[in-house]
Enzyme design. Structure first.
Site, PDB file in Angstrom:
ATOM      1  N   HIS A   1      63.295 -92.904  99.870  1.00 18.40           N
ATOM      2  CA  HIS A   1      62.818 -91.850  98.954  1.00 18.40           C
ATOM      3  C   HIS A   1      63.310 -90.452  99.374  1.00 18.40           C
ATOM      4  O   HIS A   1      64.309 -90.347 100.064  1.00 18.40           O
ATOM      5  CB  HIS A   1      61.301 -91.913  98.807  1.00 18.40           C
ATOM      6  CG  HIS A   1      60.826 -93.302  98.490  1.00 18.40           C
ATOM      7  ND1 HIS A   1      60.850 -93.813  97.213  1.00 18.40           N
ATOM      8  CD2 HIS A   1      60.394 -94.314  99.296  1.00 18.40           C
ATOM      9  CE1 HIS A   1      60.429 -95.069  97.256  1.00 18.40           C
ATOM     10  NE2 HIS A   1      60.149 -95.404  98.496  1.00 18.40           N
TER      11      HIS A   1
ATOM     12  N   GLU B   1      58.996-102.287 105.900  1.00 19.27           N
ATOM     13  CA  GLU B   1      57.788-101.618 105.410  1.00 19.27           C
ATOM     14  C   GLU B   1      56.833-101.571 106.600  1.00 19.27           C
ATOM     15  O   GLU B   1      56.193-102.570 106.953  1.00 19.27           O
ATOM     16  CB  GLU B   1      57.173-102.392 104.239  1.00 19.27           C
ATOM     17  CG  GLU B   1      58.013-102.380 102.971  1.00 19.27           C
ATOM     18  CD  GLU B   1      57.900-101.068 102.184  1.00 19.27           C
ATOM     19  OE1 GLU B   1      57.144-100.160 102.611  1.00 19.27           O
ATOM     20  OE2 GLU B   1      58.572-100.964 101.135  1.00 19.27           O
TER      21      GLU B   1
END
Lengths: 736, 169
Positions: free
Chosen positions: A566, A699
């Site tokens: 991101h 993650e």
């Protein structure tokens, strides 16, 4: 014949009688309920002419009323604590206290008992009657709340309904924006009810809702009511508050400034000017015109002010100031949202717009700060001069014929500026030189695409060469003499000045700068032996960037591409307390970089700052490397706050190296941070699917889980996670 | 005895007539037929999708199915999979591939996370691929192919039913 008709008539008569009878007293199917008790039997309700009548003596008994029949007046008297009700036989009038109501039947004497219309009577006594149409139930209720007052809050942004205690309420949707309707259950108005809202702009009215016990309050205004229809009602102790959008209170002239005062955040109005007469227009979104005291404004330059609701959907309030010619206002940002301040600015004049082959020159009578920028398609340079007007000699359009400029146009733009548009052959760089003489200010905008600088940066085993231009230019890179010479050919440049010759360093032996022809310039780099070079700039760029490496990346070398997920406008997941995935991902990635940069041969980060980079670009950056591993760093989220743990993804089509890399990293990470092991999963994630090397996406933990979010917010946890991932990467290389 | 049998026969005959009329009635008035379908919702841990049965009208089957999916699970132990405000703009099915165009809210209102994104994508994909005529689903936003939904999954490709994400009994 006649004899035959008789039974028929008898039948008709019978039907008529029966019908009339039932019509008059067909009240068996209604129910009167008081205190949850069916009091039908006692009251013996009759329905006559649409009115429900009940036996007066029973009614008096049930509702504890004093009953008196005054024979000589043919009048029935019923007394409650404070109210007296009188009805005269054969009169439709019912006197309740000092009010009179008309009923359809009045008082009736049926078989020696007095029957009275029960609805007007009980309502007169202050009871609320609800009629359930389906079951024909009349429910008699005592009011549960008394409304005392309706008033504005001090800031006039809320209407407050004061009542004894809160009762269920609902906002009724009305199609009219000027009307606001609120229904309050089991409510009545106090005898001392005060309406402090109704004025020349607002009117408050109360109605009973038919067949229900709710009291309907309608607020009607001359203007649309600035009420958020989707529910801006809040409850306080014994009060309802209806919150309104901001409105303006006043417009004043103070401290030589125009000030617009509101009762809340007036937002950011759009400003523009209109001619004939000169007017300043201010459009305020989400502001409503209500009652507004416009005082005579003792302001210089301002002739008149008008305030109107310019649009209802979207909601826009428009303030128009009629001002003297050549007067302009600027907003002064004072940080106050409910007080907007504007000051006048003097008008500047533009004179003497000329050009030569490489520059645009103009003069003004006051100092201005030109806003200069270039636009594409078609290529043009724009110069905005605020609060400026063109003097007589300035043309609208001026044809120019040179290599750079096609024509120059000028116009009055958005009524507060002069816009000079220079139509260009191609986008170029520009510089502005300002000078002043005889009280005039001269501005020279030099159109050029020159070389600003050439840099050589020498690293451990690489040399970077950068050519920085003033504007974007087309270029080509050519290799000569088996790569010993690299030539950068650039289109559309000015002569490259001598002093741009950089200090020679690293692998660069010499630089020759030459003008090849009218169009093309050449920068020739004489290189020492190098193993590899790549171009890091895009096709048409402001900075042409080359990188030379003095050794090839050998098979088995350790190259790591770390991809912080991101960034920029894409925050990724956001935790309950506001921590963003982009921040966590970047910080962990930087920490991995720190941890492994000394232990591997090369580490590349796809981003090092809070900046959006598309997935495609990340993949492109990774695939520039012929060797290496790709590790994308993320923090997870789901809709449930109890989702938790660490997981690692690889692409479904990936080979064994990706799986081994994932295992090494995942194992270290789960051991290192000790969260739930959600396992290694395969899925078609963009970056790991499209990179041409072993690739994993990690993650670390769930941002949507408050506990894990708080862990992710600490430097310690991020460091632990980064070192664990780093150990996993090194383990992978060591196994190789 | 004779009378009894006669009345029984009459009753049976009457029943047949009524049934026939009611069946015929369906086709006459084209009442939407209903069908039991599966909706896939995430479990509490967002590890797996779990099917929930639902009955929907078949008049606009795929829209009805997605609209039920959007409204979320009935079982409290399951979670919603689609962010609020999303609308289905168009569904085109050709050669086993369903192109489903959603409104921008699918991206704008998404809560993010690889897991969150997978749950969203496969709840749509697995739900739609339960029908024989749909093998793969291509997710579009406002009619366009997009790079990704929440920054992880590659939405430039179409997806088929994913067995691994469905919880085994």
């Amino acid at each position: 014949m006649r004899q035959k008709l008789i039974p028929f008539f008898v039948l008709i008569l019978l039907i008529t009688i029966l019908f009339t009878y039932f019509n008059n007293s067909k009240a068996q199917d209604i129910n009167i309920i008081y205190n949850n008790e069916n009091v039908n039997e006692k009251l013996d309700p009759l329905e006559i002419e649409g009115e429900i009548l009940v036996r007066a003596s029973s009614l008096a008994e049930i509702f504890d009323l004093e009953l008196r029949w005054i024979h000589h007046l043919n009048t029935l008297e019923l007394k409650a604590d404070e109210i007296e009700i009188k009805m005269m036989q054969h009169s439709p009038l019912m006197q309740i206290g000092n009010q009179t109501r008309v009923t359809s039947t009045g008082l009736l004497d049926i078989e020696g008992s007095k029957y009275i219309p029960f609805q007007p009577l009980l309502e007169g006594l202050g009871f609320l009657i609800e009629f359930e149409v389906e079951d024909k139930n009349f429910k008699i209720n005592q009011p549960s709340t008394v409304i005392q007052e309706i008033r504005w809050a001090d800031d006039k942004q809320e209407i407050i309904v004061e009542m004894d205690e809160l009762s269920p309420y609902r906002i009724k949707n009305t199609a009219e924006p000027e009307k606001l309707v609120l229904e309050i259950e089991d409510a009545v108005l106090s005898d001392e009810f005060e309406d402090n809202v109704s004025d020349k702009n607002f009117y408050v009215r109360f109605n009973r809702v038919e067949n229900e016990t709710a009291l309907q309050m309608s607020i009607v205004s001359r203007y649309p009511i600035p009420f958020h229809r989707d529910g801006n009602v809040s409850e306080g102790e014994g009060r309802l508050k209806l919150s309104f959008l901001p409105t303006i209170d006043n417009i004043i002239w103070q401290d030589n400034r125009l000030q617009i005062l509101g009762n809340g955040d007036l937002g950011d109005p759009e400003m523009f000017y209109l001619d004939n007469p000169q007017r300043l227009v201010l459009d305020f979104p989400q502001v409503m015109v209500t009652e507004f005291e416009k005082e005579a404004l003792e302001a210089p330059f301002i002739d008149d002010i008008s305030v109107s609701q310019f649009s209802h959907d979207p909601l826009i309030m428009r303030v128009v100031l009629e001002i003297e010619e050549d007067k302009y206002f600027n907003r002064v940002y004072n940080g106050e949202k409910d007080r907007l301040v504007f000051q006048t600015v003097e008008e500047t004049r533009l004179y003497n717009l000329t050009q030569d082959s490489r520059s645009i020159i103009f003069e003004t009578d006051r100092e201005v700060a030109p806003d200069i920028f270039t636009l594409q398609d078609p290529a043009r340079l724009v110069v905005d001069l605020f609060n400026t007007e063109r003097s007589k000699g300035i043309p609208d359009q001026k044809a120019v014929k040179n290599d750079l400029v096609k024509q120059i146009r000028t116009s009055r733009f958005q009524d507060d500026r002069v816009r000079i548009v220079v139509d260009l052959e191609d986008i170029t760089g520009f510089n502005m030189i300002q000078s002043s003489r005889n009280g005039f200010f001269q501005y020279e905008i030099m159109l050029s695409n020159g070389v600003r600088d050439i840099f050589i940066e020498d690293g451990d085993n690489y040399t970077d060469v950068q050519v920085a231009l003033e504007g974007k230019a087309r270029y080509e890179i050519e290799e000569h003499r088996a790569g010993q010479e690299i030539e950068i050919i650039i289109w559309g440049l000015d002569d490259i000045p001598e002093q741009t010759q950089p200090e020679l360093k690293g692998l660069v032996n010499d630089i020759e700068i030459t003008q090849l022809d009218d169009e093309r310039s050449s920068i020739l780099l004489h290189m020492d032996d190098y193993k590899d070079f790549e171009v890091n700039s895009i096709e048409k760029d402001e900075i042409i960037s080359l990188s030379f490496s003095d050794r090839e990346i050998a098979a088995g070398e350790r190259v790591v591409i770390i991809d912080p997920g991101h960034g920029g406008f894409d925050p990724g997941a956001v935790g309950p307390s506001g921590l963003t995935e982009k921040e966590v991902a970047l910080d962990i990635s930087l920490k991995i970089y720190e941890f492994i940069s000394d232990r591997v041969d090369d580490v590349v980060l796809t981003r090092t700052e809070d900046k959006f980079i598309s997935l495609r670009e990340r993949v492109r950056m990774a695939n520039q490397k012929e060797e290496g591993v790709f590790v994308s760093i993320h923090a997870n989220a789901s809709t449930r706050s109890n989702s938790e743990g660490t997981e690692t993804f690889i692409a479904p089509n990936s080979g064994t190296p990706s799986l081994i890399l994932a295992r090494d990293i995942h194992k270290e990470l789960v051991a290192g941070i000790g969260l739930t092991n959600r396992g290694i999963k395969r899925d078609n994630f963009y970056v790991i699917r499209n990179t041409e090397m072993p690739a994993v996406l990690v993650e670390v933990a769930f941002l949507s889980n408050p506990h894990e979010e708080s862990l992710l917010s600490t430097d310690r946890f991020r460091q632990d996670a980064a070192e664990a991932i780093g150990r996993g990467i090194i383990k992978y290389f060591e196994e190789d | 005895m004779e009378v009894n049998r006669l009345s029984k026969t009459a009753a049976v005959f009457f029943l047949i007539i009524i049934t026939a009329i009611s069946f015929a009635g369906c086709s006459w008035f084209r009442e939407p037929v209903e069908q039991e379908i599966k909706l896939y919702f995430p479990d509490q841990e967002a590890q797996f999708l779990i099917p929930e049965n639902r009955i929907v009208k078949t008049d606009e089957l795929y829209y009805n199915v997605l609209s039920e999916l959007f409204s979320g699970p009935e079982d409290e132990n399951l979670s919603v999979s689609i962010p609020p405000g999303v609308e289905v703009e168009e569904i085109n099915i050709q050669g086993g591939r369903a192109e489903v165009s959603f409104s921008r809210e699918l991206i704008d209102n998404h809560w993010g996370g690889s897991t969150g994104e997978r749950m969203t994508v496969y709840s749509i994909v697995n739900t739609l691929t339960q029908f024989d005529e749909i093998d793969t689903v291509q997710i579009l936003i406002e009619g366009q192919v997009v790079e990704t939904l929440a920054g992880h999954m590659d939405l430039t490709i179409s997806f088929g039913f994913l067995e691994d994400i469905v919880q085994k009994d």
